[in-house]
Design a protein around this motif. Structure first.
Motif, PDB file in Angstrom:
ATOM      1  N   GLU A 188     -19.406  39.454   3.715  1.00 16.77           N
ATOM      2  CA  GLU A 188     -20.628  40.203   4.020  1.00 16.77           C
ATOM      3  C   GLU A 188     -21.591  40.143   2.843  1.00 16.77           C
ATOM      4  OE1 GLU A 188     -20.006  44.716   3.835  1.00 16.77           O
ATOM      5  OE2 GLU A 188     -17.971  43.957   4.171  1.00 16.77           O
ATOM      6  N   THR A 189     -22.844  40.446   3.125  1.00 19.15           N
ATOM      7  CA  THR A 189     -23.860  40.491   2.087  1.00 19.15           C
ATOM      8  C   THR A 189     -23.465  41.534   1.043  1.00 19.15           C
ATOM      9  OG1 THR A 189     -25.631  39.762   3.546  1.00 19.15           O
ATOM     10  CG2 THR A 189     -26.290  41.092   1.646  1.00 19.15           C
ATOM     11  N   GLY A 190     -23.618  41.189  -0.231  1.00 20.03           N
ATOM     12  CA  GLY A 190     -23.314  42.137  -1.289  1.00 20.03           C
ATOM     13  C   GLY A 190     -22.919  41.444  -2.579  1.00 20.03           C
ATOM     14  N   ALA A 191     -22.441  42.247  -3.515  1.00 28.84           N
ATOM     15  CA  ALA A 191     -22.039  41.763  -4.831  1.00 28.84           C
ATOM     16  C   ALA A 191     -20.516  41.670  -4.885  1.00 28.84           C
ATOM     17  CB  ALA A 191     -22.547  42.701  -5.919  1.00 28.84           C
ATOM     18  N   TYR A 192     -20.049  40.603  -5.509  1.00 31.19           N
ATOM     19  CA  TYR A 192     -18.613  40.348  -5.634  1.00 31.19           C
ATOM     20  C   TYR A 192     -18.293  39.967  -7.073  1.00 31.19           C
ATOM     21  CZ  TYR A 192     -18.595  39.896  -0.528  1.00 31.19           C
ATOM     22  OH  TYR A 192     -18.719  40.120   0.810  1.00 31.19           O
ATOM     23  N   LEU A 193     -17.150  40.416  -7.533  1.00 36.97           N
ATOM     24  CA  LEU A 193     -16.599  39.987  -8.805  1.00 36.97           C
ATOM     25  C   LEU A 193     -15.327  39.224  -8.478  1.00 36.97           C
ATOM     26  CD1 LEU A 193     -16.815  40.107 -11.906  1.00 36.97           C
ATOM     27  CD2 LEU A 193     -15.497  42.231 -11.828  1.00 36.97           C
ATOM     28  N   VAL A 194     -15.240  37.988  -8.952  1.00 39.23           N
ATOM     29  CA  VAL A 194     -14.078  37.138  -8.670  1.00 39.23           C
ATOM     30  C   VAL A 194     -13.453  36.727  -9.989  1.00 39.23           C
ATOM     31  CG1 VAL A 194     -13.285  34.997  -7.582  1.00 39.23           C
ATOM     32  CG2 VAL A 194     -15.202  36.271  -6.576  1.00 39.23           C
ATOM     33  N   PRO A 195     -12.202  37.050 -10.249  1.00 36.64           N
ATOM     34  CA  PRO A 195     -11.306  37.809  -9.388  1.00 36.64           C
ATOM     35  C   PRO A 195     -11.732  39.274  -9.318  1.00 36.64           C
ATOM     36  CG  PRO A 195     -10.206  37.235 -11.455  1.00 36.64           C
ATOM     37  CD  PRO A 195     -11.553  36.605 -11.486  1.00 36.64           C
ATOM     38  N   GLY A 196     -11.435  39.884  -8.184  1.00 32.66           N
ATOM     39  CA  GLY A 196     -11.891  41.248  -7.926  1.00 32.66           C
ATOM     40  C   GLY A 196     -10.977  42.319  -8.472  1.00 32.66           C
ATOM     41  N   MET A 197     -11.582  43.453  -8.759  1.00 41.17           N
ATOM     42  CA  MET A 197     -10.846  44.590  -9.327  1.00 41.17           C
ATOM     43  C   MET A 197      -9.909  45.234  -8.308  1.00 41.17           C
ATOM     44  SD  MET A 197     -11.862  44.255 -12.327  1.00 41.17           S
ATOM     45  CE  MET A 197     -11.163  45.660 -13.149  1.00 41.17           C
ATOM     46  N   HIS A 198      -9.946  44.804  -7.066  1.00 42.34           N
ATOM     47  CA  HIS A 198      -9.035  45.321  -6.046  1.00 42.34           C
ATOM     48  C   HIS A 198      -7.615  44.785  -6.232  1.00 42.34           C
ATOM     49  CE1 HIS A 198     -10.556  41.472  -4.573  1.00 42.34           C
ATOM     50  NE2 HIS A 198      -9.381  41.343  -3.977  1.00 42.34           N
ATOM     51  N   LEU A 227      -5.212  35.974 -13.509  1.00 43.59           N
ATOM     52  CA  LEU A 227      -6.390  35.350 -12.886  1.00 43.59           C
ATOM     53  C   LEU A 227      -7.562  35.333 -13.868  1.00 43.59           C
ATOM     54  CD1 LEU A 227      -6.268  36.832  -9.257  1.00 43.59           C
ATOM     55  CD2 LEU A 227      -5.786  34.468  -9.951  1.00 43.59           C
ATOM     56  N   TYR A 228      -7.768  36.449 -14.575  1.00 46.45           N
ATOM     57  CA  TYR A 228      -8.843  36.510 -15.568  1.00 46.45           C
ATOM     58  C   TYR A 228      -8.601  35.518 -16.694  1.00 46.45           C
ATOM     59  CZ  TYR A 228     -12.330  40.030 -14.496  1.00 46.45           C
ATOM     60  OH  TYR A 228     -13.406  40.675 -13.967  1.00 46.45           O
ATOM     61  N   GLU A 229      -7.385  35.471 -17.170  1.00 47.63           N
ATOM     62  CA  GLU A 229      -7.077  34.589 -18.293  1.00 47.63           C
ATOM     63  C   GLU A 229      -7.182  33.119 -17.912  1.00 47.63           C
ATOM     64  OE1 GLU A 229      -3.284  36.128 -19.592  1.00 47.63           O
ATOM     65  OE2 GLU A 229      -4.238  37.850 -20.561  1.00 47.63           O
ATOM     66  N   ALA A 230      -6.872  32.770 -16.661  1.00 46.49           N
ATOM     67  CA  ALA A 230      -6.942  31.381 -16.208  1.00 46.49           C
ATOM     68  C   ALA A 230      -8.366  30.950 -15.884  1.00 46.49           C
ATOM     69  CB  ALA A 230      -6.045  31.191 -14.977  1.00 46.49           C
TER      70      ALA A 230
END
Length: 168
Positions: free
Chosen positions: A36-46, A55-58
């Motif tokens: 959906e339309t919006g802002a995403y952080l990948v990888p996500g904090m969920h 995931l962050y380190e890679a």
């Protein structure tokens, strides 16, 4: 006028932007992975910490804003909303300048005040994005330059009209 000149009549603000390997392929991938339309952080904090940390380190890490539906490239409604936004900003600027007027007896003082307010805003917002969200510095500097100049030019115009009662 400054916004039209900067964003519409020059390529300066767009020069820091990178090109994808294939815009149609990138658009298809965005539609596939962002529901959906919006802002995403990948990888996500969920994600749970034990998943998120590796995931962050890679990498890669992305902050994505997606608007799933298209719109006209030259959108008059956008220009109108931008004009209204500018009116609101200049109104707020005028309130600040009127409140500070006793300390701003000269035109130069008022313009400097406007530039300082603009500088404060761009440091907080644009530099904040570069520091906290790791947005590309060249992109944020282009936006900061626009914002600082908009504040200074708008303040210079307001400073002609907002002055002490005994000033000519």
């Amino acid at each position: 006028m400054w916004g039209f000149a900067y964003w519409g009549a020059t390529t300066i603000p767009y020069s820091p932007l990178k090109a994808s390997a294939s815009d149609p392929a990138a658009q298809a991938a965005l539609l596939e992975h962002f529901p959906e339309t919006g802002a995403y952080l990948v990888p996500g904090m969920h994600n749970p910490a034990e998943v998120l940390t590796p995931l962050y380190e890679a990498g890669p890490i992305a902050f994505v804003y997606i608007q799933r539906d298209g719109h006209p490239m030259e959108d008059p409604a956008l220009m109108f909303r931008g004009f209204l936004l500018t009116i609101v900003i200049m109104f707020l600027f005028s309130v600040l300048m009127k409140k500070a007027l006793p300390a701003l007896p000269t035109y130069g003082n008022r313009v400097m005040f406007a530039a300082l307010v603009g500088l404060t805003a761009v440091v907080m917002v644009d530099f904040g994005d570069a520091v906290w969200w790791r947005f590309d510095w060249s992109w944020k500097l282009a936006q900061a330059f626009y914002g600082l100049m908009a504040a200074t030019i708008g303040g210079a115009v307001l400073a002609k009209f907002i002055k002490p009662a005994d000033a000519s």
